[in-house]
Scaffold this motif. Structure first.
Motif, PDB file in Angstrom:
ATOM      1  N   PRO A  19       9.241  -0.092  -2.208  1.00 59.32           N
ATOM      2  CA  PRO A  19       8.629   1.116  -2.778  1.00 59.32           C
ATOM      3  C   PRO A  19       8.315   0.961  -4.267  1.00 59.32           C
ATOM      4  O   PRO A  19       9.188   0.578  -5.053  1.00 59.32           O
ATOM      5  CB  PRO A  19       9.701   2.193  -2.549  1.00 59.32           C
ATOM      6  N   ASN A  39      14.301  -0.215  -4.677  1.00 60.20           N
ATOM      7  CA  ASN A  39      14.759  -0.280  -3.296  1.00 60.20           C
ATOM      8  C   ASN A  39      16.202   0.197  -3.197  1.00 60.20           C
ATOM      9  O   ASN A  39      17.113  -0.417  -3.751  1.00 60.20           O
ATOM     10  CB  ASN A  39      14.657  -1.721  -2.781  1.00 60.20           C
ATOM     11  N   GLU A  49      14.299  11.936   4.337  1.00 59.35           N
ATOM     12  CA  GLU A  49      13.627  11.399   3.163  1.00 59.35           C
ATOM     13  C   GLU A  49      14.009  12.204   1.935  1.00 59.35           C
ATOM     14  O   GLU A  49      13.620  13.339   1.767  1.00 59.35           O
ATOM     15  CB  GLU A  49      12.112  11.440   3.367  1.00 59.35           C
ATOM     16  N   THR A  51      13.939  12.470  -2.300  1.00 64.15           N
ATOM     17  CA  THR A  51      12.979  12.055  -3.302  1.00 64.15           C
ATOM     18  C   THR A  51      13.607  11.071  -4.268  1.00 64.15           C
ATOM     19  O   THR A  51      14.815  10.977  -4.410  1.00 64.15           O
ATOM     20  CB  THR A  51      12.447  13.265  -4.093  1.00 64.15           C
ATOM     21  N   SER A 387       2.600   9.847   0.270  1.00 65.88           N
ATOM     22  CA  SER A 387       3.916  10.207  -0.267  1.00 65.88           C
ATOM     23  C   SER A 387       3.825  10.242  -1.785  1.00 65.88           C
ATOM     24  O   SER A 387       2.726  10.287  -2.340  1.00 65.88           O
ATOM     25  CB  SER A 387       5.001   9.234   0.214  1.00 65.88           C
ATOM     26  N   PHE A 412       5.303   6.008  -3.143  1.00 68.26           N
ATOM     27  CA  PHE A 412       6.654   5.473  -3.014  1.00 68.26           C
ATOM     28  C   PHE A 412       7.044   5.135  -1.574  1.00 68.26           C
ATOM     29  O   PHE A 412       7.280   3.982  -1.230  1.00 68.26           O
ATOM     30  CB  PHE A 412       7.639   6.463  -3.630  1.00 68.26           C
ATOM     31  N   TYR A 413       7.138   6.126  -0.712  1.00 67.94           N
ATOM     32  CA  TYR A 413       7.719   5.895   0.610  1.00 67.94           C
ATOM     33  C   TYR A 413       6.791   5.141   1.548  1.00 67.94           C
ATOM     34  O   TYR A 413       7.250   4.376   2.403  1.00 67.94           O
ATOM     35  CB  TYR A 413       8.164   7.229   1.236  1.00 67.94           C
ATOM     36  N   ASP A 414       5.475   5.327   1.414  1.00 68.12           N
ATOM     37  CA  ASP A 414       4.549   4.559   2.255  1.00 68.12           C
ATOM     38  C   ASP A 414       4.205   3.206   1.622  1.00 68.12           C
ATOM     39  O   ASP A 414       3.461   2.430   2.206  1.00 68.12           O
ATOM     40  CB  ASP A 414       3.282   5.351   2.556  1.00 68.12           C
ATOM     41  N   ARG A 415       4.725   2.949   0.400  1.00 65.56           N
ATOM     42  CA  ARG A 415       4.603   1.658  -0.297  1.00 65.56           C
ATOM     43  C   ARG A 415       3.124   1.255  -0.466  1.00 65.56           C
ATOM     44  O   ARG A 415       2.774   0.083  -0.384  1.00 65.56           O
ATOM     45  CB  ARG A 415       5.383   0.561   0.431  1.00 65.56           C
TER      46      ARG A 415
END
Length: 422
Positions: A19, A39, A49, A51, A387, A412-415
């Motif tokens: 991320p 990470n 999830e 933040t 995200s 971040f979360y979907d990179r």
């Protein structure tokens, strides 16, 4: 007032291994940029999830955080693509990165992490190739690993000064030597918030003190303004006196804060971004732009402190809801005011790139006059992320009027890493 702006579509995108938490182009090598990653290792991960900032607030419950990260170097090609150059693994999660603002040091980057480390890396060129090399790593506040460094900021005109903020609510200024050694510029923190200190920035203006100046500490001191923002919804303006001539064995600090901080009021949640403009509305009034978890960007006029008291309290000039928490602000271009034939100051314009968490990226135009009339417009919006958009930057040189502004943003979360133009 424009609230939506033109929708922007991506030119190219890719998924990263970890991320992304921050991003910055190298000003000395404008085709190259670095992404810092964060990470949270699986054994510490929670169901659902949370933040990025929620994870930082949990630091007080754990002495050692199981996090790691990386620094990923990319090159932006003429074919509107992003080319991976190098990945440097890092033993802690990366929270913030910033290249040095001075041209002769413009390939050196400061990196702050989740274990209270400060590292310096250099983008080096050799035989036509570019690689990121570590110069040094320090623990400037001690060896404990329970405190995260949340952000950092170079002074725009004093190359040896670097400010950092911490998860235990503090703001420090560090002195960086020509050999990239580090020491604290003051014994304790210069500023303390009552919750996490998310962000920090220096005013671009430096004033000299002399023996005739009321309250002057020394003839050789320089007066600096430090702005900091915290999860306590406070934006603090702190006047500091910097005496570069003091030596290591001097009993006095290199930097002292002789006056109490001035609170800039008006935020309804944590202050996460501060952008001082190199702009004077008058000889004693400057302009800063702030971002907050409350989804708003705001413009304030800030007055100098004279003998510890501001001439006037800070004034809110404009605000705009951007539909997402304003995590980072990056100045694209500032066109300063000029005087007409009668001596009256004309309008100024600032073009800004905003990283707005779940709302994506925004291109903003802020205009103001020589007094305190100000307006915020949303010119463009990139909403290709699914995200939190914590990091965005533009390629240096593309802000020239004849070219399209080339931007890279992350989530971040979907990179996701995206290239787009405005």
């Amino acid at each position: 007032m424009e609230t939506s702006g033109r929708s922007i579509t991506p030119l190219w995108s890719m998924t990263l291994d970890l991320p992304p938490s921050c991003i910055e182009f190298c000003p000395a090598l404008p085709d190259y940029f670095v992404v810092g990653t964060y990470n949270l290792q699986k054994e510490d991960a929670t169901d659902g999830e949370s933040t990025f900032e929620d994870e930082e607030k949990q630091v007080t419950n754990k002495l050692v955080q199981n996090r790691n990260g990386s620094l990923v170097v990319f090159r932006l090609t003429d074919a509107e693509k992003i080319e991976h150059v190098q990945t440097v693994l890092y033993p802690s999660a990366i929270l913030d990165i910033h290249f040095h603002p001075h041209q002769e040091r413009g390939t050196v980057m400061a990196v702050v992490s989740s274990t209270g480390t400060l590292s310096f890396f250099k983008l080096s060129t050799s035989a036509g190739s570019v690689s990121l090399q570590e110069i040094s790593t320090h623990k400037p506040l001690g060896e404990g690993e329970g405190v995260l460094f949340l952000s950092c900021s170079w002074h725009p005109s004093i190359p040896s000064l670097l400010a950092i903020t911490t998860s235990d609510y503090q703001v420090h200024i560090l002195q960086v030597s020509d050999t990239w050694d580090v020491c604290k510029a003051s014994t304790g923190p210069l500023v303390s918030h009552t919750l996490e200190a998310w962000t920090v920035a220096f005013s671009p203006f430096v004033e000299g003190l002399n023996s005739e100046t009321p309250g002057a500490l020394e003839d050789s001191s320089q007066l600096l303004i430090l702005y900091s923002g915290g999860d306590d919804s406070k934006l603090l303006s702190s006047t500091c006196a910097y005496t570069a001539a003091r030596t290591d064995d001097d009993l006095h600090d290199l930097i002292e804060a002789p006056y109490p901080a001035v609170a800039v009021r008006g935020h309804e949640a944590g202050v996460t971004a501060i952008l001082p403009l190199d702009l004077r509305l008058s000889s004693s009034t400057s302009v800063i732009v702030s971002g907050s978890y409350d989804d708003h960007i705001r413009v304030f006029s800030i007055y100098e402190q004279i003998e510890g008291a501001p001439l006037h309290m800070p004034r809110l000039l404009a605000e705009q809801n951007l539909q997402g928490g304003v995590w980072r602000l990056k100045l694209i271009k500032l066109e300063k005011m000029a005087e007409d034939a009668t001596g009256k100051k004309q309008w100024w314009t600032a073009l800004i790139l905003a990283s707005c968490m779940h709302a994506g990226s925004r291109i903003l135009e802020i205009t103001g006059d020589g007094a305190e009339v100000c307006e915020i417009k949303v010119l463009g919006r990139f909403e290709g992320h699914k995200s939190m958009n914590y990091g965005s930057d533009f390629q240096p040189g593309t802000e020239i009027r004849e070219r399209n502004l080339r931007c890279v943003s992350t989530s971040f979360y979907d990179r996701l890493l995206c290239l787009w133009e405005y």
